[in-house]
Design an enzyme around this catalytic site. Structure first.
Site, PDB file in Angstrom:
ATOM      1  N   ALA A  90       0.781  -1.269  -0.031  1.00 25.78           N
ATOM      2  CA  ALA A  90      -0.138   0.007   0.052  1.00 25.78           C
ATOM      3  C   ALA A  90       0.832   1.230  -0.095  1.00 25.78           C
ATOM      4  O   ALA A  90       2.017   1.165   0.436  1.00 25.78           O
ATOM      5  CB  ALA A  90      -0.976   0.013   0.984  1.00 25.78           C
ATOM      6  N   GLY A 112       1.024  -5.065   1.084  1.00 29.85           N
ATOM      7  CA  GLY A 112      -0.070  -5.247   0.344  1.00 29.85           C
ATOM      8  C   GLY A 112      -0.071  -5.871  -1.119  1.00 29.85           C
ATOM      9  O   GLY A 112      -1.203  -6.396  -1.599  1.00 29.85           O
ATOM     10  N   GLU A 130      -0.254  -9.476  -0.098  1.00 30.75           N
ATOM     11  CA  GLU A 130      -1.547  -9.585  -0.020  1.00 30.75           C
ATOM     12  C   GLU A 130      -2.572  -9.683  -1.178  1.00 30.75           C
ATOM     13  O   GLU A 130      -3.472 -10.607  -1.117  1.00 30.75           O
ATOM     14  CB  GLU A 130      -1.947  -8.666   1.013  1.00 30.75           C
ATOM     15  CG  GLU A 130      -1.396  -9.050   2.547  1.00 30.75           C
ATOM     16  CD  GLU A 130      -1.707  -7.915   3.425  1.00 30.75           C
ATOM     17  OE1 GLU A 130      -1.439  -6.604   3.068  1.00 30.75           O
ATOM     18  OE2 GLU A 130      -2.078  -8.013   4.762  1.00 30.75           O
ATOM     19  N   GLU A 186       5.486  -4.954   7.028  1.00 27.67           N
ATOM     20  CA  GLU A 186       4.725  -3.809   7.925  1.00 27.67           C
ATOM     21  C   GLU A 186       5.363  -3.703   9.124  1.00 27.67           C
ATOM     22  O   GLU A 186       5.391  -2.457   9.655  1.00 27.67           O
ATOM     23  CB  GLU A 186       3.320  -4.289   7.871  1.00 27.67           C
ATOM     24  CG  GLU A 186       2.570  -4.007   6.581  1.00 27.67           C
ATOM     25  CD  GLU A 186       2.558  -5.269   5.725  1.00 27.67           C
ATOM     26  OE1 GLU A 186       3.428  -6.441   6.079  1.00 27.67           O
ATOM     27  OE2 GLU A 186       1.485  -5.532   4.977  1.00 27.67           O
TER      28      GLU A 186
END
Ligand code: DAK
Length: 258
Positions: free
Chosen positions: A66, A109, A112, A132
């Site tokens: 992200a 992300g 993911e 993260e």
């Protein structure tokens, strides 16, 4: 309307191809890119010509996660109330098969997103990680759950708590990816796999996928019940009659998606 951060095309053989395209930011998944991704997925989902979707990045990077710059100053309430959660959920909830074609890094992300797809075709240069923890947070789009189910607790703990990255070959060894091929061929390989699936009986593909995914959600007895209902249901389709008749008469089946 052309997209800003993705490239979308329909590829021969019933395949929808989505390329993440923010090279200056390592394909970081900002809100624009995520909205566009969901829009493209919705369009392919509604398109009867499309039987399978491939999401890819570039040869250098799948996605670095992200967009950290976009999140840096967000408050809890902003994170909670922005529509971004539904955007992330859509990727896993689409009802057509999705293949991630991953080359270079798939981090946070990005990892993911790849794991939310049904299958992953990786190039030898692919790397998977959940960094993260280095940002003072944890994975927020299924990383602690899908990664653990795929590679097991021991390795997932090391990746999530201590930013251990997996090389492509390790990811294959631990069952995170379907196959590892040369960087020159990873996209072709993913497109070929997608074309093969798109050429199969569409309703059976849909229910097969739903049944396999149920294995992650339901207790065994309920999963088997769902599988059995789906199996019986398929006897109401023309494709079941066609598939079995084609076998008996030693000819190729012609699927109608009915
Ligand atoms: N966000 C924003 N910009 C990024 C970025 C990212 N994730 N990753 C890279 N960039 C930008 C860099 O800032 C740099 O921009 P400029 O400085 O040139 O303006 C440019 O891309 C090139 O990056 P580097 O100079 O760092 O390139 P290197 O080759 O040296 O390193 C790298 C590549 C990918 C190893 C490194 O950039 C890196 O470590 N990136 C961050 C990886 C990371 O920590 N990813 C996790 C992000 S957190 C949610 C669901 C999920 C999430 C959030 C919410 N909801 C349900 C609401 C997910 C969170 C995350 O993914």
């Amino acid at each position: 309307m052309p997209y800003e951060n993705i490239l979308v095309e329909k590829v021969e053989g019933g395949v929808g191809l989505i390329r993440l395209n923010r090279p200056k930011a390592m394909n970081a998944l900002d809100s624009v890119l995520m909205s566009e991704l969901v829009q493209a997925l919705n369009e392919f989902e509604a398109d009867r010509e499309i039987g399978c979707i491939v999401i890819t990045g570039s040869e250098k990077v799948f996605a670095a996660g992200a967009d950290i710059k976009e999140m840096e100053n967000a408050t809890t309430v902003e994170m909670l109330t922005r529509d971004s959660i539904s955007l992330w959920d859509k990727v896993a909830k689409i009802n057509k098969p999705v293949i991630a074609a991953v080359s270079g890094v798939a981090l946070g992300g990005g990892c993911e997103l790849a794991m939310a797809c049904d299958m992953i075709v990786a190039s030898t240069s692919a790397k998977f990680g959940q960094p993260e923890i280095n940002l003072g947070v944890i994975p927020g789009a299924g990383g602690t759950q899908r990664l653990t189910r795929a590679v097991g607790k021991a390795l997932a703990m090391e990746m999530v708590l201590n930013n251990r990255w997996l090389e492509a070959q390790e990811a294959y060894q631990f069952g995170l990816v379907n196959r590892v091929v040369a960087p020159e061929t990873y996209l072709d390989e993913a497109l070929k796999l997608a074309r093969d699936i798109a050429a199969r009986a569409p309703v059976a593909v849909r229910l097969a996928r739903e049944s396999v995914n149920a294995a992650f959600e339901l207790p065994l007895s309920e999963g088997i019940r769902l599988e059995r209902r789906n199996f019986y249901f398929l006897f109401s389709t023309e494709d079941q009659k066609e598939g079995m008749n084609a076998f008996v008469n030693k000819r190729p089946a012609k699927w109608q998606g009915k």
